[in-house]
Design a protein around this motif. Sequence first.
Motif, PDB file in Angstrom:
ATOM      1  N   UNK A 263       8.644   5.870 -11.037  1.00  0.00           N
ATOM      2  CA  UNK A 263       8.816   4.609 -11.775  1.00  0.00           C
ATOM      3  C   UNK A 263       9.811   3.762 -11.138  1.00  0.00           C
ATOM      4  N   UNK A 264      10.852   4.395 -10.613  1.00  0.00           N
ATOM      5  CA  UNK A 264      11.905   3.675  -9.842  1.00  0.00           C
ATOM      6  C   UNK A 264      11.319   2.963  -8.843  1.00  0.00           C
ATOM      7  N   UNK A 265      10.434   3.740  -7.855  1.00  0.00           N
ATOM      8  CA  UNK A 265       9.657   3.076  -6.690  1.00  0.00           C
ATOM      9  C   UNK A 265       8.968   1.817  -7.294  1.00  0.00           C
ATOM     10  N   UNK A 266       8.457   2.016  -8.340  1.00  0.00           N
ATOM     11  CA  UNK A 266       7.398   1.285  -8.883  1.00  0.00           C
ATOM     12  C   UNK A 266       8.150  -0.192  -9.318  1.00  0.00           C
ATOM     13  N   UNK A 267       9.189   0.108 -10.078  1.00  0.00           N
ATOM     14  CA  UNK A 267      10.102  -0.922 -10.605  1.00  0.00           C
ATOM     15  C   UNK A 267      10.884  -1.820  -9.664  1.00  0.00           C
ATOM     16  N   UNK A 268      11.393  -1.144  -8.777  1.00  0.00           N
ATOM     17  CA  UNK A 268      12.286  -1.889  -7.598  1.00  0.00           C
ATOM     18  C   UNK A 268      11.399  -2.782  -6.809  1.00  0.00           C
ATOM     19  N   UNK A 269      10.142  -2.448  -6.601  1.00  0.00           N
ATOM     20  CA  UNK A 269       9.170  -3.303  -5.903  1.00  0.00           C
ATOM     21  C   UNK A 269       8.869  -4.628  -6.670  1.00  0.00           C
TER      22      UNK A 269
ATOM     23  N   UNK B 171       0.760  -1.221  -0.196  1.00  0.00           N
ATOM     24  CA  UNK B 171      -0.087  -0.031   0.140  1.00  0.00           C
ATOM     25  C   UNK B 171       0.947   1.225  -0.159  1.00  0.00           C
ATOM     26  N   UNK B 172       1.971   1.164   0.579  1.00  0.00           N
ATOM     27  CA  UNK B 172       2.582   2.445   0.745  1.00  0.00           C
ATOM     28  C   UNK B 172       3.659   2.689  -0.594  1.00  0.00           C
ATOM     29  N   UNK B 173       3.812   1.508  -1.235  1.00  0.00           N
ATOM     30  CA  UNK B 173       4.542   1.711  -2.555  1.00  0.00           C
ATOM     31  C   UNK B 173       3.637   2.076  -3.677  1.00  0.00           C
ATOM     32  N   UNK B 174       2.210   1.591  -3.395  1.00  0.00           N
ATOM     33  CA  UNK B 174       1.360   2.250  -4.380  1.00  0.00           C
ATOM     34  C   UNK B 174       1.038   3.832  -4.069  1.00  0.00           C
ATOM     35  N   UNK B 175       0.964   3.803  -2.950  1.00  0.00           N
ATOM     36  CA  UNK B 175       0.791   5.421  -2.745  1.00  0.00           C
ATOM     37  C   UNK B 175       1.870   6.505  -3.055  1.00  0.00           C
ATOM     38  N   UNK B 176       3.126   5.841  -3.161  1.00  0.00           N
ATOM     39  CA  UNK B 176       4.471   6.887  -3.507  1.00  0.00           C
ATOM     40  C   UNK B 176       4.314   6.831  -5.108  1.00  0.00           C
ATOM     41  N   UNK B 177       4.107   5.714  -5.660  1.00  0.00           N
ATOM     42  CA  UNK B 177       4.508   5.366  -7.242  1.00  0.00           C
ATOM     43  C   UNK B 177       3.103   6.171  -8.044  1.00  0.00           C
ATOM     44  N   UNK B 178       1.936   6.217  -7.243  1.00  0.00           N
ATOM     45  CA  UNK B 178       0.927   6.803  -8.006  1.00  0.00           C
ATOM     46  C   UNK B 178       0.315   8.174  -7.442  1.00  0.00           C
ATOM     47  N   UNK B 179       1.131   8.597  -6.716  1.00  0.00           N
ATOM     48  CA  UNK B 179       0.781  10.068  -6.147  1.00  0.00           C
ATOM     49  C   UNK B 179       0.736  11.111  -7.147  1.00  0.00           C
TER      50      UNK B 179
END
Length: 200
Positions: free
Chosen positions: A102-108, A80-88
């Motif tokens: 994009x990096x946040x999403x990719x690394x996860x 949930x935290x990653x999605x929040x960061x990546x889609x803000x």
Amino acid sequence: APSIRPTFPEHIAGLPSPRGSGNLSAETQKKDMMLARGFFTWLMRKYPREFRNIDPDYVDTINPISRPSQSDEHEYVSLDEVIQLATYPIDHSNLALWAAQAAVAWLFLSGQRAGAFVTTPIKAIHLDTLCVEQKPELGVHTKNAKSATTDLNNIPELLAVVREWDSYVRQNLPEDAVWYAPVANRWGEMRLSSEPVTIN
């Protein structure tokens, strides 16, 4: 020296780091202790009469002060935290911020190591089959130069962010350029750079 307070190890442990944050690193303290022990040992050997009062037991006490070990408990970032960061919501004209999301999403999604991630070329990423070629022959800096094709997690919210960035970099850079492209900023105008990334 044994009568001086604070003791040498305590004194060194309390010194501020020259970088301005916290105290001296454990490695620096260890080197300081080694140099001090070496100095006293040299005095005893080179000038045994003049420095016969040096107590070898004291020299053996010149060691870094032990710190309580850090907790072995790992900190995890939730999906949930990653999605929040990546889609803000952001302005995509700010390429640096867009690249960061994009990096946040990719690394996860990929679990790639940092060195491998920043050296992965566009041509190594296959979103149609949800995999990435982590191969040194493509310029990817992998651990121990291992070669592998690894799968991505299938998380639609994060894949949407990655696909959008992927489309943009493919339209603006050659396939040999790194996917997480450096962003050049000149007079407030941002553009992607195809300059190769160097890893020290």
